[in-house]
Design an enzyme around this catalytic site. Structure first.
Site, PDB file in Angstrom:
ATOM      1  N   GLU A 160      27.038  69.461  27.276  1.00 16.34           N
ATOM      2  CA  GLU A 160      28.196  68.791  26.361  1.00 16.34           C
ATOM      3  C   GLU A 160      27.910  67.370  25.882  1.00 16.34           C
ATOM      4  O   GLU A 160      27.177  66.607  26.975  1.00 16.34           O
ATOM      5  CB  GLU A 160      29.687  68.744  27.074  1.00 16.34           C
ATOM      6  CG  GLU A 160      30.249  70.249  27.027  1.00 16.34           C
ATOM      7  CD  GLU A 160      31.436  70.367  27.751  1.00 16.34           C
ATOM      8  OE1 GLU A 160      32.090  71.442  27.437  1.00 16.34           O
ATOM      9  OE2 GLU A 160      31.764  69.699  28.741  1.00 16.34           O
ATOM     10  N   CYS A 203      24.286  70.239  37.163  1.00 15.16           N
ATOM     11  CA  CYS A 203      23.971  69.095  37.989  1.00 15.16           C
ATOM     12  C   CYS A 203      23.654  69.541  39.497  1.00 15.16           C
ATOM     13  O   CYS A 203      24.707  70.192  39.893  1.00 15.16           O
ATOM     14  CB  CYS A 203      24.589  67.719  37.818  1.00 15.16           C
ATOM     15  SG  CYS A 203      24.167  66.241  38.826  1.00 15.16           S
ATOM     16  N   GLY A 216      24.673  66.025  34.352  1.00 13.38           N
ATOM     17  CA  GLY A 216      23.458  65.707  34.698  1.00 13.38           C
ATOM     18  C   GLY A 216      23.143  64.290  35.238  1.00 13.38           C
ATOM     19  O   GLY A 216      23.891  63.398  34.910  1.00 13.38           O
ATOM     20  N   GLU A 217      22.246  64.302  36.302  1.00  9.99           N
ATOM     21  CA  GLU A 217      21.717  62.948  36.671  1.00  9.99           C
ATOM     22  C   GLU A 217      20.264  62.727  35.960  1.00  9.99           C
ATOM     23  O   GLU A 217      19.276  63.292  36.399  1.00  9.99           O
ATOM     24  CB  GLU A 217      21.354  63.182  38.273  1.00  9.99           C
ATOM     25  CG  GLU A 217      20.645  61.993  39.013  1.00  9.99           C
ATOM     26  CD  GLU A 217      21.077  60.564  38.746  1.00  9.99           C
ATOM     27  OE1 GLU A 217      22.295  60.318  38.987  1.00  9.99           O
ATOM     28  OE2 GLU A 217      20.397  59.869  37.852  1.00  9.99           O
ATOM     29  N   SER A 246      23.007  56.089  33.266  1.00  9.31           N
ATOM     30  CA  SER A 246      23.625  55.844  34.259  1.00  9.31           C
ATOM     31  C   SER A 246      23.349  56.643  35.542  1.00  9.31           C
ATOM     32  O   SER A 246      22.896  57.779  35.501  1.00  9.31           O
ATOM     33  CB  SER A 246      25.244  56.218  34.186  1.00  9.31           C
ATOM     34  OG  SER A 246      25.790  56.187  35.129  1.00  9.31           O
ATOM     35  N   SER A 275      26.462  54.392  39.541  1.00 11.91           N
ATOM     36  CA  SER A 275      27.677  54.719  39.813  1.00 11.91           C
ATOM     37  C   SER A 275      27.868  54.684  41.288  1.00 11.91           C
ATOM     38  O   SER A 275      27.350  55.638  42.082  1.00 11.91           O
ATOM     39  CB  SER A 275      27.715  56.284  39.390  1.00 11.91           C
ATOM     40  OG  SER A 275      29.144  56.576  39.690  1.00 11.91           O
ATOM     41  N   ASN A 301      39.568  61.112  36.949  1.00 14.50           N
ATOM     42  CA  ASN A 301      40.062  62.004  36.109  1.00 14.50           C
ATOM     43  C   ASN A 301      40.109  63.388  36.817  1.00 14.50           C
ATOM     44  O   ASN A 301      39.309  63.768  37.396  1.00 14.50           O
ATOM     45  CB  ASN A 301      39.572  62.350  34.806  1.00 14.50           C
ATOM     46  CG  ASN A 301      39.490  60.962  33.832  1.00 14.50           C
ATOM     47  OD1 ASN A 301      40.448  60.595  33.508  1.00 14.50           O
ATOM     48  ND2 ASN A 301      37.954  60.540  33.805  1.00 14.50           N
ATOM     49  N   CYS A 313      35.369  61.136  31.988  1.00 16.28           N
ATOM     50  CA  CYS A 313      34.296  60.925  32.815  1.00 16.28           C
ATOM     51  C   CYS A 313      34.557  62.137  34.107  1.00 16.28           C
ATOM     52  O   CYS A 313      35.663  62.064  34.445  1.00 16.28           O
ATOM     53  CB  CYS A 313      34.297  59.614  33.614  1.00 16.28           C
ATOM     54  SG  CYS A 313      33.020  58.539  32.819  1.00 16.28           S
TER      55      CYS A 313
HETATM   56  S1  SF4 Z   1      28.990  62.696  38.692  1.00 15.35           S
HETATM   57 FE1  SF4 Z   1      27.219  62.820  37.916  1.00 15.35          FE
HETATM   58  S2  SF4 Z   1      25.490  62.947  39.479  1.00 15.35           S
HETATM   59 FE2  SF4 Z   1      27.654  63.341  40.307  1.00 15.35          FE
HETATM   60  S3  SF4 Z   1      27.759  65.627  39.986  1.00 15.35           S
HETATM   61 FE3  SF4 Z   1      28.431  64.531  38.102  1.00 15.35          FE
HETATM   62  S4  SF4 Z   1      26.983  64.597  36.659  1.00 15.35           S
HETATM   63 FE4  SF4 Z   1      26.159  64.809  38.793  1.00 15.35          FE
END
Ligand code: SF4
Length: 345
Positions: A96, A116, A163-164, A195, A218, A294, A338
Site C-alpha cells: 500500500e 515486514c 516494510g523496513e 525511515s 523510528s 493509531n 502510521c
Molecule cells: S513499524 Fe515499520 S519496521 Fe515495524 S513492523 Fe511496521 S513496517 Fe515493519
C-alpha cells in the site's frame, strides 16, 4: 517461460543499463532516450517508443521485459483528503501507498516490502509477516500512481509505508537513484526521506554514501526495556547503537536526523518520558516527530495517544531547544495512518 526469467528493465539504474548497452556493442548513451520513455512517459512496452529504431528495441526486448503495471485499488478518506492505494503485483504480492495532502502540498508514503519481518507489536504490517522485498520497478510504480493521484506533482516522498526500507536497501537505493535521475523522474533526493526502525549498519552505509536523501529513525520510545516489548528489532540493535549511528550520519552529512517517537497513552507519554527522550538526543543534530499511536487489530493492550499529554511532551522538548512536530493523524478512517497499513487485510 523465457519471458518470466527476463528482468524488468525498470529495475536498473541508467548507469547499469549504459553498461549493458556497451556489452551489447551499443553506445551507452543510447539508453538515455529509453530511460525517458520508461520513467517519464510511462511506456508499457518496447513498441511504445516512437522514433527508436526497431532493431534496437528488439535487442532490448530480447534481454529485458516490462512487467504489466500492478492492479490498483483506491480508497479516499472521508475525514481528510488522504488517499490510500492498494497495489497487487502480478505474483499476487500486495503493498500500500498513501498520498497525504497538506494545504498546498502533497506527499507520498511508499512501501519498500510486501509485509515486514520486523514484527513491531503495534503495527498492522508487522502482524502480516514478511512476504517479499519490492523491486525498484514496484516502488517506482507506487510513486507514479501517487503522483497521478496528487494531480501530477509531489512535494516529498517518504519511505514509511509497509516494510523496513533498510532491509531492502539495495532496491530502495536503486529506486532513489532512478527517481532522482534527470533522465528519469528528476525528483530531488533532498525531498526523499527514508525511515528505519534502526538498522545500524545501513544507517552508517547511508552516511558514507553520496546520497542526498534524509534519514528518519523510528525510536518508538526512549526506554530500552519498553522498546524491547514494542519491537523485536530492539534485541538486535540497542538504542545506544542506534543513537551512535545517527550521530555518525549527522556528523558525516551535516543533515538533521528526524527522530520518530510513538505516543502511547499511559505508556511513554509522561514528562519523565519526555526527559528520557531529551537525554537520548539532546546533543544530536536532530528533530522530533511525535506520532500519535493509531489503534491496530491485535494490539489491544496499547492505547491511542492522548493529545494533551503529547502536547505537554512537545512543550518540554521545544523548551529544551529540540524542534518537535506533533503529527496529526491522517486517513484513520481508511486505515492509512502510521502503523495501520495491512495490504487490504
Ligand atoms: S513499524 Fe515499520 S519496521 Fe515495524 S513492523 Fe511496521 S513496517 Fe515493519
Amino acid at each position: 517461460m523465457e519471458l518470466m526469467t527476463k528482468p524488468d528493465i525498470r529495475d536498473f539504474t541508467r548507469q547499469e543499463l549504459a553498461g549493458s548497452m556497451i556489452a551489447m556493442g551499443e553506445k551507452g548513451s543510447r539508453i538515455d532516450r529509453i530511460f525517458n520513455f520508461l520513467h517519464r512517459k510511462g511506456a508499457e512496452s518496447f513498441d511504445a517508443m516512437p522514433g527508436v529504431q526497431e532493431e534496437f528495441r528488439s535487442k532490448l526486448a530480447a534481454k529485458y521485459t516490462i512487467a504489466p503495471f500492478p492492479a490498483v485499488e483506491k480508497r479516499v478518506s472521508g475525514i481528510d483528503r488522504t488517499i490510500k492505494l492498494l497495489f497487487t503485483f502480478p505474483d499476487g504480492a500486495k503493498a500500500e501507498s498513501v498520498v497525504l495532502f497538506n494545504k498546498e502540498t502533497a506527499s507520498a508514503c511508499l512501501s519498500s516490502q510486501a509485509g515486514c519481518a520486523c514484527g513491531c507489536t503495534f503495527c498492522a504490517t508487522g502482524a502480516l509477516g514478511f512476504k517479499r522485498d519490492l523491486k525498484p520497478s514496484e516502488i517506482l510504480a507506487q510513486f507514479a500512481a501517487c503522483r497521478r493521484e496528487a494531480g501530477g506533482t509531489l512535494d516529498s516522498v517518504v519511505f514509511m509505508g509497509m516494510g523496513e526500507p533498510f532491509l531492502n536497501w539495495a532496491n530502495v537505493k536503486k529506486s532513489v537513484l532512478i527517481l532522482s535521475d534527470n533522465k528519469g523522474y528528476n525528483f530531488p533526493q533532498s525531498k526523499i526521506t527514508v525511515s528505519t526502525v534502526g538498522i545500524v549498519p545501513v544507517i552508517r552505509d547511508l552516511a558514507d554514501s553520496h546520497l542526498g536523501i534524509r534519514l528518519a529513525v523510528s525510536l518508538i520510545t526512549a526506554d530500552e526495556a519498553q522498546r524491547a516489548e514494542l519491537t523485536p528489532m530492539a534485541k538486535k540493535y540497542s538504542l545506544r547503537e542506534i543513537i551512535g549511528a545517527a550521530r555518525y550520519y549527522g556528523d558525516r552529512t551535516k543533515k538533521a536526523v528526524l527522530f520518530e517517537y510513538i505516543v502511547f497513552d499511559g505508556l511513554n507519554d509522561s514528562p519523565a518520558d519526555a526527559q528520557k527522550l531529551l537525554a537520548l538526543i539532546k546533543d544530536l543534530h536532530g528533530k522530533v516527530n511525535l506520532i500519535m499511536y493509531n489503534p491496530t487489530p491485535g494490539a489491544a493492550a496499547l492505547k491511542p495517544g492522548n493529545l494533551e499529554k503529547a502536547k505537554a511532551m512537545q512543550k518540554i522538548l521545544v523548551e529544551a531547544g529540540i524542534r518537535t512536530h506533533l503529527r496529526r493523524e491522517r486517513g484513520a478512517d481508511i486505515a492509512a495512518a502510521c502503523g495501520q497499513l495491512a495490504a487490504g487485510a
